[in-house]
Design a protein around this motif. Structure first.
Motif, PDB file in Angstrom:
ATOM      1  N   ILE A 142       0.755  -1.185   0.102  1.00 10.71           N
ATOM      2  CA  ILE A 142       0.225   0.007   0.074  1.00 10.71           C
ATOM      3  C   ILE A 142       0.741   1.291  -0.004  1.00 10.71           C
ATOM      4  O   ILE A 142       1.993   1.183   0.599  1.00 10.71           O
ATOM      5  N   ALA A 143       0.328   2.229  -0.431  1.00 13.57           N
ATOM      6  CA  ALA A 143       1.133   3.609  -0.624  1.00 13.57           C
ATOM      7  C   ALA A 143       0.248   4.939  -0.559  1.00 13.57           C
ATOM      8  O   ALA A 143      -0.999   4.935  -0.947  1.00 13.57           O
ATOM      9  N   GLU A 144       0.670   5.716   0.218  1.00 17.83           N
ATOM     10  CA  GLU A 144       0.064   7.229   0.292  1.00 17.83           C
ATOM     11  C   GLU A 144      -0.051   7.661  -0.868  1.00 17.83           C
ATOM     12  O   GLU A 144      -1.043   8.430  -1.258  1.00 17.83           O
ATOM     13  N   GLN A 145       0.819   7.732  -1.854  1.00 28.61           N
ATOM     14  CA  GLN A 145       0.994   8.492  -3.033  1.00 28.61           C
ATOM     15  C   GLN A 145       1.908   7.662  -3.992  1.00 28.61           C
ATOM     16  O   GLN A 145       2.898   6.987  -3.619  1.00 28.61           O
ATOM     17  N   GLN A 146       1.365   7.549  -5.292  1.00 30.29           N
ATOM     18  CA  GLN A 146       2.023   6.878  -6.400  1.00 30.29           C
ATOM     19  C   GLN A 146       2.634   8.055  -7.107  1.00 30.29           C
ATOM     20  O   GLN A 146       1.707   8.902  -7.498  1.00 30.29           O
ATOM     21  N   SER A 147       3.828   8.071  -7.859  1.00 32.06           N
ATOM     22  CA  SER A 147       4.245   8.917  -8.930  1.00 32.06           C
ATOM     23  C   SER A 147       4.274   8.168 -10.092  1.00 32.06           C
ATOM     24  O   SER A 147       4.003   9.003 -11.118  1.00 32.06           O
ATOM     25  N   GLY A 148       3.765   6.945 -10.106  1.00 31.42           N
ATOM     26  CA  GLY A 148       3.753   6.319 -11.546  1.00 31.42           C
ATOM     27  C   GLY A 148       2.705   5.127 -11.462  1.00 31.42           C
ATOM     28  O   GLY A 148       2.973   4.004 -12.223  1.00 31.42           O
ATOM     29  N   GLY A 149       1.618   5.413 -10.897  1.00 32.83           N
ATOM     30  CA  GLY A 149       0.542   4.465 -10.921  1.00 32.83           C
ATOM     31  C   GLY A 149       0.207   3.874 -12.455  1.00 32.83           C
ATOM     32  O   GLY A 149       0.129   4.875 -13.495  1.00 32.83           O
ATOM     33  N   LYS A 150      -0.165   2.711 -12.671  1.00 31.85           N
ATOM     34  CA  LYS A 150      -0.706   2.228 -14.041  1.00 31.85           C
ATOM     35  C   LYS A 150      -2.204   1.740 -14.041  1.00 31.85           C
ATOM     36  O   LYS A 150      -2.752   1.117 -13.020  1.00 31.85           O
ATOM     37  N   GLY A 151      -2.496   2.036 -15.115  1.00 28.62           N
ATOM     38  CA  GLY A 151      -3.840   1.252 -15.742  1.00 28.62           C
ATOM     39  C   GLY A 151      -3.592   0.658 -16.948  1.00 28.62           C
ATOM     40  O   GLY A 151      -2.539   0.239 -17.090  1.00 28.62           O
ATOM     41  N   ARG A 152      -4.920   0.083 -17.478  1.00 31.36           N
ATOM     42  CA  ARG A 152      -4.604  -0.845 -18.375  1.00 31.36           C
ATOM     43  C   ARG A 152      -4.379  -0.053 -19.524  1.00 31.36           C
ATOM     44  O   ARG A 152      -4.404   1.185 -19.762  1.00 31.36           O
ATOM     45  N   ARG A 153      -3.621  -0.798 -20.545  1.00 29.91           N
ATOM     46  CA  ARG A 153      -3.144  -0.159 -21.930  1.00 29.91           C
ATOM     47  C   ARG A 153      -2.218   1.012 -21.852  1.00 29.91           C
ATOM     48  O   ARG A 153      -2.389   1.970 -22.625  1.00 29.91           O
TER      49      ARG A 153
END
Length: 234
Positions: free
Chosen positions: A61-72
């Motif tokens: 778990i992370a409080e903040q993501q700088s490079g979160g990913k979604g599909r495609r």
């Protein structure tokens, strides 16, 4: 109160490993919990752990993501202090590679159930029929990886794996949930929603994370029995 003690009237909205673990049942004690204040992607970190030989089921778990990913190749925004970014690591799952994509729906079902559970409202005294509870968030699973409410996106899941022809080395199931997000970028303002915007109330993120994991563990065990969704259809 003198000679009696104190009553806690509120608590910080914290999603640290200790806070999440305090909400988990004993049945989930075999899960490792790893927390970061900020990271590039919880999915990336789960994969790094797996590549380094991690053999225990783990929640990242992370409080903040700088490079979160979604599909495609899409990005997933995780505003500090208001959203949920989490990934599950399943080392060497007993699943055929061609069945792995269904685990995304297993996680989506768990998130849907947890969101509905956390947004129930006590309607006692508001109804002549006595004590009732109803859900202010009609969360529904949307093929193949989203959780929506009235056409607006609450959550998304991205599953990644490392596998051989007939064997999975590990599965990583990453999920983002718009828990207490109050504002979205203009291009998402009409298609995204959050639990707080829908209910007007702050969501206990640590409790919601633990609830998601609890439902996932329950549904995943059913999935393993048949390696399809037949036991989860109802």
């Amino acid at each position: 109160v003198p000679r009696k003690g104190y009553r806690l009237v509120s608590h910080p909205d914290s999603i640290t490993a200790e806070e999440v673990k305090s909400r988990m049942t004993k049945e989930l004690s075999d899960w490792k919990i790893v927390y970061y204040d900020e990271i590039d992607s919880t999915n990336n970190e789960a994969k790094r752990f797996a590549e380094n030989g991690e053999t225990q089921k783990a929640l990242f778990i992370a409080e903040q993501q700088s490079g979160g990913k979604g599909r495609r190749g899409r990005t997933w925004i995780t505003p500090r202090g208001s959203a949920i970014a989490m990934s599950l690591l399943l080392p060497e799952p007993e699943i055929a590679p061609d069945h792995a994509s269904m685990v995304t729906l297993v996680m989506g079902l768990a998130v849907t159930k947890a969101c509905r559970e956390f947004c129930k409202v006590d309607a006692k005294l508001k109804s002549s029929f006595g004590h009732l509870s109803f859900c202010k968030v009609d969360a529904k699973l949307k093929w193949p990886n989203d959780v929506d409410c009235d056409g607006q996106k609450l959550s998304g899941t991205l599953t990644e794996m490392s596998s051989e022809v007939d064997y999975i080395n590990y599965l990583v199931i990453g999920t983002g949930i718009n828990a207490n997000v109050m504002e979205f970028p203009e291009e998402l303002s009409k298609t995204a929603a959050s639990l707080k915007l829908l209910t007007g109330k702050q969501t206990d993120r640590a409790g919601l994370i633990a609830c998601c994991l609890e439902y996932f563990a329950e549904y995943y065990e059913k999935f393993l029995q048949t390696q399809d969704l037949s036991l989860l259809m109802e």
